[in-house]
Design a protein around this motif. Sequence first.
Motif: not given
Ligand SMILES: Cc1ncc(COP(=O)(O)O)c(C=O)c1O
Length: 395
Positions: A240, A242-243
């Motif tokens: 991702t 997003s982090k």
């Molecule tokens: C292990 C895991 N996968 C996927 C996601 C989802 O990512 P995104 O926020 O980019 O949708 C997260 C986020 O909380 C996560 O912790």
Amino acid sequence: MATAVDNTSWLRDEIAGLKEQGLFNSIRTIESPMDGWVEIEGKRVLNFCANNYLGLANHPAIKEAAKQAIDQYGVGPGAVRSIAGTMTLHDQLEERLARFKKVEATITMQSGFTANLAVIPALVGRGDTIFSDGLNHASIIDGCRLSRATVVRYEHNDLDDLRQKIKETDITGRAIIISDGVFSMDGDLADLPGLYEIARENGFLMMVDDAHGEGVLGEGGRGIVDHFGLHGKVDVEVGTMSKAFGVVGGVIAGSQTIIDWLRQRARPFLFSSAMTIPDVAACLQAIDMLEESTELVDRLWSNGEFFQHGLKEMGFDTGHTETPIIPVMLGEAKLAREFSKRLFEEGVFAMAIAYPTVARGAARIRVMNTAAHTQDDLKMGLEAFKRVGEALEVI
Ligand SMILES: Cc1ncc(COP(=O)(O)O)c(C=O)c1O
């Protein structure tokens, strides 16, 4: 005229029940940029909630890259890429991500969540088998459900249990092992070398969700596969942006064959529009920064180690984290919520996490350290934990 039917009274009852059990989640509104400190209800508070590991969400260089890209390319991608065409920037991001992750190819999605919904049903379906870690993220669970494959859950990170479950399962079609890389609520790592070995022995596909390892683990934040030196062995890495990247977006990394297939069959790629232009440009800038220097990744780790050490010294139970994610284990949801409320009064924003995000009775405060925090910030945070911990007789 027909009288209105009250067909949502059951929902009000459910909500009242959640409130009664201390399980109703009230979301805070952030009135400032996302950073090491944020403003909430007009008050500046130390932020331990965001997955903004490297502090890039409000970084000047990232913002500048997004602004310039808007001037050059606009904002939206227009439609799904397979219909409206793909933009240069999206191609560039996928090439740069492939180089960064040391894989043949990548494909980007709108988020990490959609990346899991995209890749799992594209690789396995009815008659196939998925071996899934018992603590895998909700997006993996949903991706598994969408695939219609048989899902066999093995005990969290327990390779013996996985081997046993494989023995007991009648596998007819394809099979895949899927695990989170870093488990987001506990901060522990999957035993990826062990999982890979089992996948290899059995001829299964191996997939890891590296959402919390991207920008955190491995050389300069290249992720969990790099951390364990498993390049070319793990078939699919989901990530991702997003982090640690501080933006938003998902990525699937792997062989050219797998990525070519996803461009034909991944439903969120075919039926949902792509990442926006400023997001893509910001992600490209984040890669530049990660490739140039490991400074932010190094600071993230030293901050995490300092904070965890401080909490442990005071007598807090920080579980078995191996990363900058620090769970402060409290048990009951009501206690965790009270703890979080009091921390907020002390000027620290650290959310309580309770059922259904974690198991009942395993409520906690999750501290997300970032490179945006200074030593003084961390000391202030530790003092607040000490005061609240003592007041609530947790330490
Ligand atoms: C292990 C895991 N996968 C996927 C996601 C989802 O990512 P995104 O926020 O980019 O949708 C997260 C986020 O909380 C996560 O912790």
